[in-house]
Design a protein around this motif. Structure first.
Motif, PDB file in Angstrom:
ATOM      1  N   HIS A  10      73.125 -26.356  88.378  1.00 14.75           N
ATOM      2  CA  HIS A  10      71.319 -26.313  88.580  1.00 14.75           C
ATOM      3  C   HIS A  10      71.658 -27.786  89.515  1.00 14.75           C
ATOM      4  O   HIS A  10      72.241 -28.345  89.467  1.00 14.75           O
ATOM      5  CB  HIS A  10      70.152 -26.419  87.408  1.00 14.75           C
ATOM      6  N   ALA A  11      70.143 -27.848  90.768  1.00 12.06           N
ATOM      7  CA  ALA A  11      70.359 -28.579  91.500  1.00 12.06           C
ATOM      8  C   ALA A  11      69.634 -29.964  90.871  1.00 12.06           C
ATOM      9  O   ALA A  11      68.782 -29.981  89.857  1.00 12.06           O
ATOM     10  CB  ALA A  11      69.140 -28.413  93.070  1.00 12.06           C
ATOM     11  N   ALA A  12      70.027 -30.951  91.276  1.00 13.89           N
ATOM     12  CA  ALA A  12      69.127 -31.823  90.826  1.00 13.89           C
ATOM     13  C   ALA A  12      68.302 -31.923  90.887  1.00 13.89           C
ATOM     14  O   ALA A  12      66.622 -30.837  91.331  1.00 13.89           O
ATOM     15  CB  ALA A  12      68.926 -33.704  91.922  1.00 13.89           C
ATOM     16  N   LEU A  13      66.969 -32.346  90.052  1.00 13.73           N
ATOM     17  CA  LEU A  13      65.894 -32.576  88.969  1.00 13.73           C
ATOM     18  C   LEU A  13      64.580 -32.995  89.891  1.00 13.73           C
ATOM     19  O   LEU A  13      64.866 -34.026  90.139  1.00 13.73           O
ATOM     20  CB  LEU A  13      65.469 -31.910  87.570  1.00 13.73           C
ATOM     21  N   SER A  14      63.396 -33.330  90.616  1.00 11.67           N
ATOM     22  CA  SER A  14      62.609 -33.551  90.512  1.00 11.67           C
ATOM     23  C   SER A  14      61.847 -34.911  89.905  1.00 11.67           C
ATOM     24  O   SER A  14      62.179 -34.406  88.492  1.00 11.67           O
ATOM     25  CB  SER A  14      61.234 -32.720  91.214  1.00 11.67           C
ATOM     26  N   GLU A  15      61.706 -35.836  90.536  1.00 13.97           N
ATOM     27  CA  GLU A  15      61.295 -36.457  88.994  1.00 13.97           C
ATOM     28  C   GLU A  15      59.986 -35.539  88.060  1.00 13.97           C
ATOM     29  O   GLU A  15      60.175 -36.348  86.826  1.00 13.97           O
ATOM     30  CB  GLU A  15      60.013 -38.057  89.743  1.00 13.97           C
ATOM     31  N   ALA A  16      58.820 -35.086  88.968  1.00 15.16           N
ATOM     32  CA  ALA A  16      58.426 -35.104  88.195  1.00 15.16           C
ATOM     33  C   ALA A  16      58.280 -33.773  86.882  1.00 15.16           C
ATOM     34  O   ALA A  16      58.366 -33.295  85.897  1.00 15.16           O
ATOM     35  CB  ALA A  16      56.957 -33.408  88.729  1.00 15.16           C
ATOM     36  N   THR A  17      59.493 -32.919  87.529  1.00 17.21           N
ATOM     37  CA  THR A  17      60.113 -31.816  86.611  1.00 17.21           C
ATOM     38  C   THR A  17      61.056 -32.344  85.321  1.00 17.21           C
ATOM     39  O   THR A  17      60.974 -32.387  83.916  1.00 17.21           O
ATOM     40  CB  THR A  17      61.333 -30.628  87.353  1.00 17.21           C
ATOM     41  N   TYR A  18      61.721 -33.434  85.451  1.00 14.87           N
ATOM     42  CA  TYR A  18      62.654 -34.221  85.112  1.00 14.87           C
ATOM     43  C   TYR A  18      61.819 -34.942  83.694  1.00 14.87           C
ATOM     44  O   TYR A  18      61.997 -34.710  82.379  1.00 14.87           O
ATOM     45  CB  TYR A  18      63.017 -35.528  85.696  1.00 14.87           C
ATOM     46  N   TYR A  19      60.088 -35.498  84.234  1.00  7.37           N
ATOM     47  CA  TYR A  19      59.153 -36.058  83.165  1.00  7.37           C
ATOM     48  C   TYR A  19      58.557 -34.981  82.281  1.00  7.37           C
ATOM     49  O   TYR A  19      58.397 -35.044  81.186  1.00  7.37           O
ATOM     50  CB  TYR A  19      58.354 -36.595  83.944  1.00  7.37           C
ATOM     51  N   ILE A  20      58.385 -34.085  83.040  1.00  6.48           N
ATOM     52  CA  ILE A  20      57.962 -32.351  81.706  1.00  6.48           C
ATOM     53  C   ILE A  20      58.595 -32.158  81.104  1.00  6.48           C
ATOM     54  O   ILE A  20      58.226 -32.264  79.937  1.00  6.48           O
ATOM     55  CB  ILE A  20      57.873 -31.678  82.984  1.00  6.48           C
ATOM     56  N   LEU A  21      60.132 -32.274  81.612  1.00  8.26           N
ATOM     57  CA  LEU A  21      60.663 -31.657  80.515  1.00  8.26           C
ATOM     58  C   LEU A  21      61.133 -32.766  79.234  1.00  8.26           C
ATOM     59  O   LEU A  21      60.891 -32.322  77.923  1.00  8.26           O
ATOM     60  CB  LEU A  21      62.012 -31.370  80.664  1.00  8.26           C
ATOM     61  N   LEU A  22      61.073 -33.871  80.021  1.00  7.51           N
ATOM     62  CA  LEU A  22      61.344 -34.720  78.615  1.00  7.51           C
ATOM     63  C   LEU A  22      60.021 -34.832  77.843  1.00  7.51           C
ATOM     64  O   LEU A  22      60.399 -34.740  76.962  1.00  7.51           O
ATOM     65  CB  LEU A  22      61.291 -36.170  79.109  1.00  7.51           C
ATOM     66  N   SER A  23      59.167 -34.812  78.567  1.00  2.66           N
ATOM     67  CA  SER A  23      57.817 -34.364  77.688  1.00  2.66           C
ATOM     68  C   SER A  23      57.165 -33.427  76.322  1.00  2.66           C
ATOM     69  O   SER A  23      56.739 -33.738  76.204  1.00  2.66           O
ATOM     70  CB  SER A  23      56.291 -34.442  78.374  1.00  2.66           C
ATOM     71  N   LEU A  24      58.164 -32.739  76.825  1.00  8.81           N
ATOM     72  CA  LEU A  24      58.457 -31.835  76.475  1.00  8.81           C
ATOM     73  C   LEU A  24      59.269 -31.711  75.046  1.00  8.81           C
ATOM     74  O   LEU A  24      59.500 -30.900  74.163  1.00  8.81           O
ATOM     75  CB  LEU A  24      58.003 -30.087  76.545  1.00  8.81           C
ATOM     76  N   LEU A  25      59.931 -31.915  74.461  1.00  9.36           N
ATOM     77  CA  LEU A  25      60.692 -32.729  73.520  1.00  9.36           C
ATOM     78  C   LEU A  25      59.510 -32.731  72.487  1.00  9.36           C
ATOM     79  O   LEU A  25      60.137 -32.477  70.989  1.00  9.36           O
ATOM     80  CB  LEU A  25      61.746 -34.090  73.612  1.00  9.36           C
ATOM     81  N   THR A  26      58.369 -32.835  72.707  1.00  7.66           N
ATOM     82  CA  THR A  26      58.005 -33.086  71.381  1.00  7.66           C
ATOM     83  C   THR A  26      56.367 -31.756  72.389  1.00  7.66           C
ATOM     84  O   THR A  26      56.191 -31.855  73.452  1.00  7.66           O
ATOM     85  CB  THR A  26      57.079 -34.484  71.436  1.00  7.66           C
ATOM     86  N   PRO A  27      56.232 -31.043  71.033  1.00  6.02           N
ATOM     87  CA  PRO A  27      54.819 -30.175  72.007  1.00  6.02           C
ATOM     88  C   PRO A  27      53.643 -30.356  72.524  1.00  6.02           C
ATOM     89  O   PRO A  27      53.362 -31.669  71.628  1.00  6.02           O
ATOM     90  CB  PRO A  27      54.757 -28.595  70.911  1.00  6.02           C
ATOM     91  N   GLN A  28      53.303 -30.447  73.738  1.00  4.78           N
ATOM     92  CA  GLN A  28      52.250 -30.560  74.552  1.00  4.78           C
ATOM     93  C   GLN A  28      51.380 -29.661  74.520  1.00  4.78           C
ATOM     94  O   GLN A  28      52.054 -29.068  75.266  1.00  4.78           O
ATOM     95  CB  GLN A  28      52.947 -31.700  75.378  1.00  4.78           C
ATOM     96  N   HIS A  29      49.996 -30.321  75.458  1.00  4.44           N
ATOM     97  CA  HIS A  29      49.528 -29.557  76.345  1.00  4.44           C
ATOM     98  C   HIS A  29      49.101 -30.512  77.638  1.00  4.44           C
ATOM     99  O   HIS A  29      49.816 -31.311  77.860  1.00  4.44           O
ATOM    100  CB  HIS A  29      48.255 -29.291  75.345  1.00  4.44           C
ATOM    101  N   GLY A  30      48.812 -29.392  78.400  1.00  5.24           N
ATOM    102  CA  GLY A  30      49.020 -29.699  79.776  1.00  5.24           C
ATOM    103  C   GLY A  30      48.447 -31.553  79.997  1.00  5.24           C
ATOM    104  O   GLY A  30      48.958 -31.907  80.417  1.00  5.24           O
ATOM    105  N   TYR A  31      47.332 -32.104  79.386  1.00 10.94           N
ATOM    106  CA  TYR A  31      46.769 -32.751  80.025  1.00 10.94           C
ATOM    107  C   TYR A  31      47.395 -34.036  78.747  1.00 10.94           C
ATOM    108  O   TYR A  31      48.226 -35.094  79.584  1.00 10.94           O
ATOM    109  CB  TYR A  31      45.546 -33.394  79.301  1.00 10.94           C
ATOM    110  N   GLY A  32      47.872 -33.502  77.685  1.00 12.51           N
ATOM    111  CA  GLY A  32      48.690 -34.660  76.894  1.00 12.51           C
ATOM    112  C   GLY A  32      50.634 -34.987  77.650  1.00 12.51           C
ATOM    113  O   GLY A  32      51.448 -36.111  78.224  1.00 12.51           O
ATOM    114  N   ILE A  33      50.318 -33.763  78.370  1.00 12.29           N
ATOM    115  CA  ILE A  33      51.733 -34.161  79.174  1.00 12.29           C
ATOM    116  C   ILE A  33      51.800 -34.616  80.610  1.00 12.29           C
ATOM    117  O   ILE A  33      52.218 -35.714  80.391  1.00 12.29           O
ATOM    118  CB  ILE A  33      52.728 -32.832  79.906  1.00 12.29           C
ATOM    119  N   MET A  34      50.681 -34.953  81.417  1.00 10.80           N
ATOM    120  CA  MET A  34      49.969 -35.989  82.350  1.00 10.80           C
ATOM    121  C   MET A  34      50.289 -36.777  81.705  1.00 10.80           C
ATOM    122  O   MET A  34      50.710 -38.440  82.699  1.00 10.80           O
ATOM    123  CB  MET A  34      48.700 -35.314  82.711  1.00 10.80           C
ATOM    124  N   GLN A  35      49.492 -37.437  80.231  1.00  8.11           N
ATOM    125  CA  GLN A  35      49.244 -39.003  79.985  1.00  8.11           C
ATOM    126  C   GLN A  35      50.765 -39.270  79.794  1.00  8.11           C
ATOM    127  O   GLN A  35      50.909 -40.791  79.763  1.00  8.11           O
ATOM    128  CB  GLN A  35      48.386 -38.605  78.745  1.00  8.11           C
TER     129      GLN A  35
END
Length: 112
Positions: A10-35
């Motif tokens: 895979h190509a390098a992840l965007s910063e947003a994608t990287y952080y979203i994936l990290l945030s989802l190591l714990t189940p989250q909803h959209g607002y939780g991901i943003m926070q």
């Protein structure tokens, strides 16, 4: 053009994608991901709803995350990283370590 080896397909992840994936190591909803992303990045990265939900759709399509549950009372969708998504984040962390180490080595900088 960057050529990706077979073991890192895979190509390098965007910063947003990287952080979203990290945030989802714990189940989250959209607002939780943003926070989570805002807090983890010390308020440097703020995901707008359009950016977040566009990324979520792309990550669902790739199979890197999945819909884990829906809170029907609050109408919130809960997302979680998949095994493939976890492998992608591990590969990205390795790639970032290599970049960092190469930079330190070449510039003569110190590991802080």
């Amino acid at each position: 053009m960057i050529q990706i080896s077979e073991e890192n397909n895979h190509a390098a992840l965007s910063e947003a994608t990287y952080y979203i994936l990290l945030s989802l190591l714990t189940p989250q909803h959209g607002y939780g991901i943003m926070q989570f992303v805002k807090k983890l990045s010390n308020d440097r990265v703020t995901l707008a709803p359009g950016t977040l939900y566009g990324a979520i759709k792309a990550l669902l399509d790739k199979g890197w995350i999945e819909l884990n549950d829906t809170d029907s009372l609050k109408r919130k969708k809960i997302y979680l990283i998949t095994k493939i998504g976890y492998q992608v984040i591990e590969a990205e962390i390795s790639r970032l370590k290599e970049l960092y180490q190469n930079g330190i080595e070449i510039t003569g900088g110190k590991d802080k």
